[in-house]
Design an enzyme around this catalytic site. Structure first.
Site, PDB file in Angstrom:
ATOM      1  N   ARG A  82       1.906  -9.982  -5.339  1.00 15.76           N
ATOM      2  CA  ARG A  82       1.164  -9.583  -6.548  1.00 15.76           C
ATOM      3  C   ARG A  82       1.492  -8.177  -7.006  1.00 15.76           C
ATOM      4  O   ARG A  82       1.803  -7.939  -8.165  1.00 15.76           O
ATOM      5  CB  ARG A  82      -0.342  -9.575  -6.250  1.00 15.76           C
ATOM      6  CG  ARG A  82      -1.090 -10.789  -6.615  1.00 15.76           C
ATOM      7  CD  ARG A  82      -2.391 -10.761  -5.805  1.00 15.76           C
ATOM      8  NE  ARG A  82      -2.014 -10.852  -4.406  1.00 15.76           N
ATOM      9  CZ  ARG A  82      -1.971 -11.996  -3.737  1.00 15.76           C
ATOM     10  NH1 ARG A  82      -2.329 -13.091  -4.327  1.00 15.76           N
ATOM     11  NH2 ARG A  82      -1.588 -12.036  -2.476  1.00 15.76           N
ATOM     12  N   THR A  83       1.406  -7.220  -6.076  1.00 12.79           N
ATOM     13  CA  THR A  83       1.550  -5.821  -6.480  1.00 12.79           C
ATOM     14  C   THR A  83       2.969  -5.566  -6.994  1.00 12.79           C
ATOM     15  O   THR A  83       3.165  -4.973  -8.050  1.00 12.79           O
ATOM     16  CB  THR A  83       1.213  -4.889  -5.291  1.00 12.79           C
ATOM     17  OG1 THR A  83      -0.090  -5.229  -4.831  1.00 12.79           O
ATOM     18  CG2 THR A  83       1.246  -3.435  -5.692  1.00 12.79           C
ATOM     19  N   LYS A 110      19.969   0.684   8.222  1.00 11.62           N
ATOM     20  CA  LYS A 110      21.267   1.161   8.716  1.00 11.62           C
ATOM     21  C   LYS A 110      21.160   2.619   9.180  1.00 11.62           C
ATOM     22  O   LYS A 110      22.162   3.276   9.414  1.00 11.62           O
ATOM     23  CB  LYS A 110      22.314   1.061   7.615  1.00 11.62           C
ATOM     24  CG  LYS A 110      22.582  -0.363   7.167  1.00 11.62           C
ATOM     25  CD  LYS A 110      23.697  -0.401   6.147  1.00 11.62           C
ATOM     26  CE  LYS A 110      23.856  -1.792   5.561  1.00 11.62           C
ATOM     27  NZ  LYS A 110      24.704  -1.791   4.390  1.00 11.62           N
ATOM     28  N   HIS A 162      -4.812   2.660  -2.108  1.00 16.63           N
ATOM     29  CA  HIS A 162      -4.076   1.715  -2.957  1.00 16.63           C
ATOM     30  C   HIS A 162      -4.662   1.910  -4.361  1.00 16.63           C
ATOM     31  O   HIS A 162      -5.430   1.082  -4.857  1.00 16.63           O
ATOM     32  CB  HIS A 162      -4.298   0.300  -2.419  1.00 16.63           C
ATOM     33  CG  HIS A 162      -3.402  -0.757  -2.995  1.00 16.63           C
ATOM     34  ND1 HIS A 162      -2.558  -0.530  -4.068  1.00 16.63           N
ATOM     35  CD2 HIS A 162      -3.224  -2.069  -2.646  1.00 16.63           C
ATOM     36  CE1 HIS A 162      -1.911  -1.654  -4.348  1.00 16.63           C
ATOM     37  NE2 HIS A 162      -2.290  -2.584  -3.499  1.00 16.63           N
TER      38      HIS A 162
HETATM   39  C1  NCD Z   1      -3.934  -5.543  -0.627  1.00 16.76           C
HETATM   40  C2  NCD Z   1      -2.968  -4.641   0.120  1.00 16.76           C
HETATM   41  O1  NCD Z   1      -1.791  -4.945   0.246  1.00 16.76           O
HETATM   42  O2  NCD Z   1      -3.454  -3.611   0.557  1.00 16.76           O
HETATM   43  N1  NCD Z   1      -3.343  -6.543  -1.386  1.00 16.76           N
HETATM   44  C3  NCD Z   1      -2.783  -6.301  -2.576  1.00 16.76           C
HETATM   45  O3  NCD Z   1      -2.316  -5.221  -2.859  1.00 16.76           O
HETATM   46  N2  NCD Z   1      -2.825  -7.309  -3.466  1.00 16.76           N
HETATM   47  C4  NCD Z   1      -4.973  -6.076   0.248  1.00 16.76           C
HETATM   48  C5  NCD Z   1      -4.548  -6.979   1.361  1.00 16.76           C
HETATM   49  O4  NCD Z   1      -3.372  -7.091   1.708  1.00 16.76           O
HETATM   50  O5  NCD Z   1      -5.450  -7.575   1.949  1.00 16.76           O
END
Ligand code: NCD
Length: 339
Positions: A82-83, A110, A162
């Site tokens: 998703r991100t 590497k 995040h």
């Molecule tokens: C989150 C992450 O990677 O921190 N997911 C995300 O960014 N969509 C939360 C998670 O992995 O549970």
């Protein structure tokens, strides 16, 4: 070895103070590394910019030429669907050129240092790095080592923050329930290992939410969490009573180095979200999750796919919010703000 230890994955949150590195002397967003330390005006500006991009998209303006001629590199040291894809779509909708670099399959394996990799990408005229890394502080480290015209966006660093995820969550809440001071919000689950929870707690407090609760077993609560301005509940039925918003979190097994819960089955019976439990919250409660969902571990499918769920709206909103963060942080060649 890389200057940032890619193997280090602390189970206890690391307290980092990005300070003013995130803002330029005019108070404009320079890097987006953490919600902590950013004033309400900057967070609101990101939400307002995201709203204008959503409106543009609704009017079928798929491409906006704001970042034409700019190059954005997605540096993902950890897997992501998703991100990474919503950052990519966001960059493309702003007409930037995008490089997707999957680090595990590239030269860091590497033996090239992170700084050497950055210097090489800068030599290719990259203007912005989007960084996901398993170590808390990695994006901050990169931001301190780029020239003035390059900006860095944190796409998740270890258990730290995040920030774009938290902002897309704030945007989704604002779409449904815009009066933050009147809201009661509960975050449920693995608070200890969650960079999302940390960013959300800072964002909700900065935006002035009425009441913020965290609900988790003792083993998944970081020490001193109360100092972050939250009320702690270990009983979910008490914690979700009369809340307007519930944010469920995934059990971050990849960051757990010992047994934090007896079993997934027991966790679900004590903390899993079911339709019966959901009835304890306000009748118009919205239920959120950053994804990926573990169905039957943190929530029932009936809840994930039910009428209160806004989980897929969160995903869509990720594009507009990431467009906003990119547009606001982008620099001119002299290092001044391009927005
Ligand atoms: C989150 C992450 O990677 O921190 N997911 C995300 O960014 N969509 C939360 C998670 O992995 O549970």
């Amino acid at each position: 070895m890389s200057p940032v230890d890619t193997q280090a994955q602390p189970s206890q949150p690391v307290k980092l103070r990005p300070g003013n590195i995130q803002l330029d002397p005019q108070g404009k967003l320079r890097h987006f590394l953490a919600i902590e330390g950013l004033p309400k005006a900057v967070l609101t500006k990101i939400l307002d910019a995201a709203e204008s991009f959503t409106t543009a998209h609704e009017h079928r303006e798929k491409k906006i030429e704001l970042l034409k001629g700019h190059t954005i590199a997605n540096l993902f040291f950890e897997p992501s669907t998703r991100t990474r894809t919503t950052f990519e779509l966001a960059a493309k909708r702003l007409s930037a050129d995008v490089l997707n670099i999957n680090i595990s399959a590239s030269s860091s394996s590497k033996g090239e240092t992170l700084l050497d990799m950055l210097r090489n990408l800068e030599a290719m005229h990259v203007d912005m790095f989007v960084v996901r890394h398993g170590s808390s502080g990695a994006a901050h480290f990169i931001a301190k080592n780029v020239p003035p015209h390059v900006s860095v966006l944190n796409a998740g660093d270890g258990s730290h923050e995040h920030p774009t995820q938290a902002m897309l969550d704030m945007f989704t809440i604002r779409q449904h329930k815009p009066d933050f001071p009147s809201l009661r919000v509960a975050i449920v689950g693995d608070i200890m290992h969650s960079r999302v929870a940390r960013s959300q707690i800072h964002a909700l407090n900065t935006l002035g939410v009425g009441e913020l609760r965290v609900i988790a077993p003792q083993t998944l609560l970081p020490a001193g969490i109360e100092k972050m301005g939250v009320q702690v509940y270990q009983n979910i039925d008490e914690g979700i009573k009369d809340v307007d918003v519930i944010i469920m979190l995934r059990l971050q097994r990849e960051r757990m180095h010992s047994a934090f819960i007896p079993s997934e089955h027991e966790y679900f019976s004590l903390y899993g979200m079911t339709e019966t439990r959901l009835a304890l919250a306000k009748p118009d409660v919205i239920i959120m999750h950053p994804g990926p969902i573990n169905r039957g571990v943190e929530m029932d499918s009936a809840v994930a796919d039910g009428s209160h769920s806004v989980i897929l709206q969160q995903v869509s909103n990720g594009i507009a919010v990431r467009m906003a963060a990119m547009a606001l942080a982008m620099r001119n060649p002299d290092g001044s703000s391009a927005s």
